[in-house]
Scaffold this active site. Structure first.
Site, PDB file in Angstrom:
ATOM      1  N   SER A  91       0.851  -1.198   0.000  1.00  0.00           N
ATOM      2  CA  SER A  91       0.000   0.000   0.000  1.00  0.00           C
ATOM      3  C   SER A  91       0.889   1.252   0.000  1.00  0.00           C
ATOM      4  O   SER A  91       0.414   2.358  -0.275  1.00  0.00           O
ATOM      5  CB  SER A  91      -0.926   0.007   1.217  1.00  0.00           C
ATOM      6  OG  SER A  91      -0.188  -0.253   2.395  1.00  0.00           O
ATOM      7  N   GLU A 112      -8.782  -9.841   4.165  1.00  0.00           N
ATOM      8  CA  GLU A 112      -9.122  -8.492   3.679  1.00  0.00           C
ATOM      9  C   GLU A 112     -10.493  -8.487   3.003  1.00  0.00           C
ATOM     10  O   GLU A 112     -10.749  -9.250   2.060  1.00  0.00           O
ATOM     11  CB  GLU A 112      -8.045  -7.972   2.695  1.00  0.00           C
ATOM     12  CG  GLU A 112      -8.394  -6.580   2.186  1.00  0.00           C
ATOM     13  CD  GLU A 112      -7.238  -5.832   1.532  1.00  0.00           C
ATOM     14  OE1 GLU A 112      -6.111  -6.338   1.481  1.00  0.00           O
ATOM     15  OE2 GLU A 112      -7.509  -4.697   1.081  1.00  0.00           O
TER      16      GLU A 112
HETATM   17  O1  KIV Z   1      -0.389  -3.423   1.605  1.00  0.00           O
HETATM   18  C1  KIV Z   1      -1.076  -3.381   2.637  1.00  0.00           C
HETATM   19  O2  KIV Z   1      -1.174  -2.356   3.320  1.00  0.00           O
HETATM   20  C2  KIV Z   1      -1.807  -4.587   3.029  1.00  0.00           C
HETATM   21  C3  KIV Z   1      -2.785  -4.460   4.139  1.00  0.00           C
HETATM   22  C4  KIV Z   1      -4.047  -3.899   3.597  1.00  0.00           C
HETATM   23  C5  KIV Z   1      -3.033  -5.729   4.842  1.00  0.00           C
HETATM   24  O3  KIV Z   1      -1.637  -5.608   2.432  1.00  0.00           O
END
Ligand code: KIV
Length: 268
Positions: free
Chosen positions: A49, A186
């Site tokens: 993310s 998720e």
């Molecule tokens: O990349 C991320 O932040 C994630 C979380 C949403 C678990 O995979």
């Protein structure tokens, strides 16, 4: 809560057994990691993310292993006790088990994290087994899989049909059997993730997966109000730092323009 001892995978299993919630957030830099663990956050995920939260991409797909390692190393420098997980980006573990092993080693040896996260269930279970067998703690991730956004045709809640429900239950079990120490759920309906949580010995960490998961994780920028494109339904804002930043930038710009800053106290 003040964490005083380095957290290991065993700690999370014990928390599940005691019915205590696991506290987790994403982090991408050293100061955030430090502040979060000072406030009792036990698991820091350097999520891909990162792409949207910090690097200005529209999805997680463009994030490279070099970018991810760079931020993992920063988080590892910032946190002393929290368990740090590096999220392996798109195509860094899919081509072959060997590729996954070589790249996972970079997370542990170069970036100094404690484990890695891979997206996927049954399809990735052989890779998880090999990594765990080689001594790499693995966090699984099922449900909405941001790295599959292109094939899934967008971001969808997972597990809404009977077939999908069954697939998720089997995927969760496959990830546990492969040796993962915990699993992210998720965007899965709350009732289904409660069933998955009850069926597993390893802890589930939910994001948009209801209150019955063994722990929760959120993207730090969402809860701080730093990501302003939209607010995901599963996120709650605990601060509005984007507004605070804009206030500070406006005040600074105005004081520089007017000559009020720097004052005597800021001059030598
Ligand atoms: O990349 C991320 O932040 C994630 C979380 C949403 C678990 O995979």
């Amino acid at each position: 809560m003040d964490i005083q001892k380095k957290i290991t995978t065993r700690y999370f299993r014990q928390k599940k057994e005691k019915g205590e919630k696991i506290l987790s957030l994403t982090a991408y830099d050293a100061p955030t990691a430090k502040f979060a663990e000072e406030c009792g956050i036990e698991l820091l995920l350097v999520g891909d993310s990162l792409g949207m939260a910090l690097l200005g991409y529209k999805s997680t797909i463009p994030v490279t292993i070099e970018q991810s390692l760079h931020h993992c190393a920063a988080v590892a420098r910032g946190a002393k006790f929290a368990f740090i997980v590096g999220d392996m980006p798109f195509m860094t573990y899919h081509p072959s088990v060997k590729t996954a092993m070589t790249n996972a080693a970079r997370y542990i040896q170069e970036a100094g994290v404690d484990g890695v996260k891979l997206e996927g269930g049954k399809v990735i279970s052989k890779t998880i087994t090999r990594l765990v067998g080689a001594g790499v703690p693995v966090m699984g991730h099922i449900g909405l899989l941001p790295q599959s956004v292109l094939t899934q045709g967008g971001y969808r809640i997972a597990g809404k049909t009977k077939d999908e429900e069954q697939r998720l239950i089997e995927d969760a079990k496959a990830v546990e059997d492969a040796g993962a120490f915990c699993i992210v759920l998720e965007c899965i309906p709350a009732e289904l993730s409660a069933r998955i949580t009850a069926s597993l010995k390893i802890p589930t960490i939910g994001i948009g997966a209801g209150p019955k998961c063994d722990g929760q994780i959120q993207v730090v920028n969402d809860i701080l109000g730093m990501f302003t494109d939209f607010i995901p339904k599963h996120a709650k804002r605990y601060a509005n730092l984007s507004e605070e930043m804009k206030k500070a930038f406006t005040a600074y710009a105005s004081e520089v323009s007017s000559g009020k800053f720097p004052g005597k106290e800021n001059s030598f």
